[in-house]
Scaffold this motif. Structure first.
Motif, mmCIF file in Angstrom:
data_model
loop_
_atom_site.group_PDB
_atom_site.id
_atom_site.type_symbol
_atom_site.label_atom_id
_atom_site.label_comp_id
_atom_site.label_asym_id
_atom_site.label_seq_id
_atom_site.Cartn_x
_atom_site.Cartn_y
_atom_site.Cartn_z
ATOM 1 N N LEU A 12 0.810 -1.220 0.000
ATOM 2 C CA LEU A 12 0.000 0.000 0.000
ATOM 3 C C LEU A 12 0.840 1.267 0.000
ATOM 4 N N MET A 13 1.983 1.260 0.699
ATOM 5 C CA MET A 13 2.811 2.478 0.744
ATOM 6 C C MET A 13 3.524 2.719 -0.579
ATOM 7 N N ALA A 14 3.477 1.738 -1.505
ATOM 8 C CA ALA A 14 4.102 1.887 -2.819
ATOM 9 C C ALA A 14 3.100 2.301 -3.890
ATOM 10 N N ILE A 15 1.825 2.484 -3.509
ATOM 11 C CA ILE A 15 0.779 2.844 -4.466
ATOM 12 C C ILE A 15 0.424 4.317 -4.276
ATOM 13 N N PRO A 16 0.623 5.151 -5.287
ATOM 14 C CA PRO A 16 0.284 6.571 -5.132
ATOM 15 C C PRO A 16 -1.190 6.784 -4.789
ATOM 16 N N ASP A 17 -2.083 6.212 -5.585
ATOM 17 C CA ASP A 17 -3.532 6.327 -5.365
ATOM 18 C C ASP A 17 -3.982 5.036 -4.681
ATOM 19 N N TRP A 18 -3.787 4.969 -3.343
ATOM 20 C CA TRP A 18 -3.853 3.717 -2.618
ATOM 21 C C TRP A 18 -5.233 3.347 -2.088
ATOM 22 N N LYS A 19 -6.094 4.314 -1.877
ATOM 23 C CA LYS A 19 -7.380 4.018 -1.250
ATOM 24 C C LYS A 19 -8.239 3.049 -2.066
ATOM 25 N N PRO A 20 -8.311 3.197 -3.397
ATOM 26 C CA PRO A 20 -9.069 2.197 -4.163
ATOM 27 C C PRO A 20 -8.500 0.787 -4.028
ATOM 28 N N PHE A 27 -2.599 -6.330 6.472
ATOM 29 C CA PHE A 27 -1.637 -5.645 5.626
ATOM 30 C C PHE A 27 -0.393 -5.250 6.420
ATOM 31 N N ALA A 28 0.718 -5.144 5.685
ATOM 32 C CA ALA A 28 2.007 -4.765 6.254
ATOM 33 C C ALA A 28 2.550 -3.577 5.484
ATOM 34 N N LEU A 29 3.214 -2.685 6.226
ATOM 35 C CA LEU A 29 3.789 -1.474 5.646
ATOM 36 C C LEU A 29 5.177 -1.249 6.206
ATOM 37 N N GLU A 54 2.764 15.324 6.945
ATOM 38 C CA GLU A 54 2.575 15.560 5.519
ATOM 39 C C GLU A 54 2.534 14.232 4.747
ATOM 40 N N GLU A 55 2.035 14.306 3.534
ATOM 41 C CA GLU A 55 2.128 13.179 2.605
ATOM 42 C C GLU A 55 3.127 13.572 1.517
ATOM 43 N N TYR A 56 4.066 12.669 1.227
ATOM 44 C CA TYR A 56 5.095 12.998 0.250
ATOM 45 C C TYR A 56 5.724 11.726 -0.307
ATOM 46 N N GLU A 57 6.421 11.884 -1.419
ATOM 47 C CA GLU A 57 7.074 10.779 -2.112
ATOM 48 C C GLU A 57 8.468 10.551 -1.546
ATOM 49 N N ILE A 58 8.824 9.283 -1.382
ATOM 50 C CA ILE A 58 10.168 8.899 -0.966
ATOM 51 C C ILE A 58 10.797 8.142 -2.137
ATOM 52 N N VAL A 59 11.714 8.770 -2.816
ATOM 53 C CA VAL A 59 12.331 8.155 -3.990
ATOM 54 C C VAL A 59 13.326 7.093 -3.537
ATOM 55 N N GLY A 60 13.163 5.868 -4.034
ATOM 56 C CA GLY A 60 14.042 4.769 -3.665
ATOM 57 C C GLY A 60 14.866 4.290 -4.831
ATOM 58 N N PRO A 61 15.778 3.349 -4.590
ATOM 59 C CA PRO A 61 16.643 2.849 -5.662
ATOM 60 C C PRO A 61 15.886 2.087 -6.739
ATOM 61 N N ALA A 62 14.777 1.442 -6.361
ATOM 62 C CA ALA A 62 13.996 0.700 -7.340
ATOM 63 C C ALA A 62 12.793 1.508 -7.810
ATOM 64 N N ALA A 63 12.031 2.010 -6.876
ATOM 65 C CA ALA A 63 10.841 2.801 -7.174
ATOM 66 C C ALA A 63 10.494 3.601 -5.918
ATOM 67 N N SER A 64 9.497 4.432 -6.038
ATOM 68 C CA SER A 64 9.144 5.310 -4.930
ATOM 69 C C SER A 64 8.175 4.645 -3.964
ATOM 70 N N HIS A 104 4.979 8.423 1.734
ATOM 71 C CA HIS A 104 4.734 8.568 3.164
ATOM 72 C C HIS A 104 3.340 9.113 3.421
ATOM 73 N N ARG A 105 2.649 8.451 4.345
ATOM 74 C CA ARG A 105 1.389 8.949 4.890
ATOM 75 C C ARG A 105 1.394 8.646 6.377
ATOM 76 N N PRO A 106 0.788 9.477 7.201
ATOM 77 C CA PRO A 106 0.742 9.140 8.623
ATOM 78 C C PRO A 106 -0.090 7.889 8.849
ATOM 79 N N LEU A 107 0.200 7.213 9.929
ATOM 80 C CA LEU A 107 -0.518 5.987 10.278
ATOM 81 C C LEU A 107 -2.023 6.204 10.302
ATOM 82 N N SER A 108 -2.454 7.374 10.775
ATOM 83 C CA SER A 108 -3.884 7.647 10.870
ATOM 84 C C SER A 108 -4.582 7.545 9.518
ATOM 85 N N ALA A 109 -3.872 7.842 8.430
ATOM 86 C CA ALA A 109 -4.494 7.760 7.104
ATOM 87 C C ALA A 109 -4.950 6.332 6.816
ATOM 88 N N TYR A 110 -4.093 5.362 7.114
ATOM 89 C CA TYR A 110 -4.436 3.966 6.855
ATOM 90 C C TYR A 110 -5.533 3.469 7.793
#
Length: 247
Positions: free
Chosen positions: A124-132, A149-151, A176-186, A189-195
């Motif tokens: 879920l933390m790897a999906i930009p539009d994650w709620k759907p 689920f695991a994050l 805040e919600e923001y992108e964390i660029v990684g070596p493979a893909a992004s 970040h969302r606070p725990l409360s969002a999930y």
């Protein structure tokens, strides 16, 4: 339709994945999966023998194979070409009865009868539009079944690299919600409360939240190769949530 952001994320994972990496993690994942993720997920799922399970975002299929080895009837869904193809190849070899479906979690095809449980591990933390995607997972579970689920823990992202640099964990932005660029893909970040709030909005009943630490003996054995691994003993790099789907 799949959002453009999600399509971009899927493409990133598809182009950054190598056959060598898939082979290396084909049995039980990487170090963190073996020692923290897999044992926690298996405990939360309980006895899976005879159950119909969905591995949502199954990657190379290693956890699907673990579940099938414990007697579950498993469907794995994976959107990337390379990982899904690899998982299907392993099924041809091992003949465990796993069905692998290539699909975006935000628009699942008909997967047949409802599942007794859905596990969505490190997805879920790897999906930009994650709620759907979360909604789609919940909607495939039978009434009273489990969604697990695991994050990467939202409060302790990039734990290992930060500990290596500072011998402590530091975080400057959490709400805040923001992108964390990684070596493979992004990751995103969302606070725990969002999930948790999204889970509540879907009518699910929280059963357990787990923030496991690494066994100190395991950390000691791995210390020479990864000196900052003791950070996993003191702080949880992963977060697990088990919820019951409404009847």
């Amino acid at each position: 339709m799949t959002s453009r952001a999600n399509e971009t994320a899927i493409t990133q994972w598809n182009t950054s994945t190598t056959r060598e990496a898939l082979e290396t993690t084909a049995e039980d994942g990487d170090f963190a999966k073996r020692h923290l993720v897999n044992p926690t997920l298996l405990r939360l799922l309980g006895n899976v023998r005879g159950q119909r399970l969905l591995d949502a975002g199954c990657g190379n299929g290693y956890f699907s194979r673990i579940l099938a080895g414990r007697g579950a009837q498993v469907v794995g869904v994976e959107p990337t070409d390379l990982m899904c193809s690899f998982a299907r190849e392993r099924e041809v070899e091992l003949k465990q009865g796993i069905t692998y479906v290539q699909a975006d979690l935000t628009r699942l095809p008909d997967l047949g009868a409802p599942f007794d449980a859905v596990v969505c591990s490190m997805v879920l933390m790897a999906i930009p539009d994650w709620k759907p995607a979360m909604r789609a997972c919940v909607e495939t579970v039978r009434p009273g079944g489990l969604f697990v689920f695991a994050l990467v823990h939202p409060a302790f992202e990039q734990l290992l690299s930060t500990w290596q640099e500072h011998s402590a964990y530091q975080v400057q932005r959490y709400l805040e919600e923001y992108e964390i660029v990684g070596p493979a893909a992004s990751d995103f970040h969302r606070p725990l409360s969002a999930y948790l709030n999204e889970l509540a909005s879907l009518g699910c009943r929280l059963r357990e939240v787990v923030e496991p630490g690494l066994d100190p003996a395991v950390a000691a054995a791995a210390h020479s190769a990864t000196p900052a691994i003791d950070s996993y003993v003191h702080l949880p790099n992963f977060l697990f949530v088990s919820a019951e789907v409404p009847a």
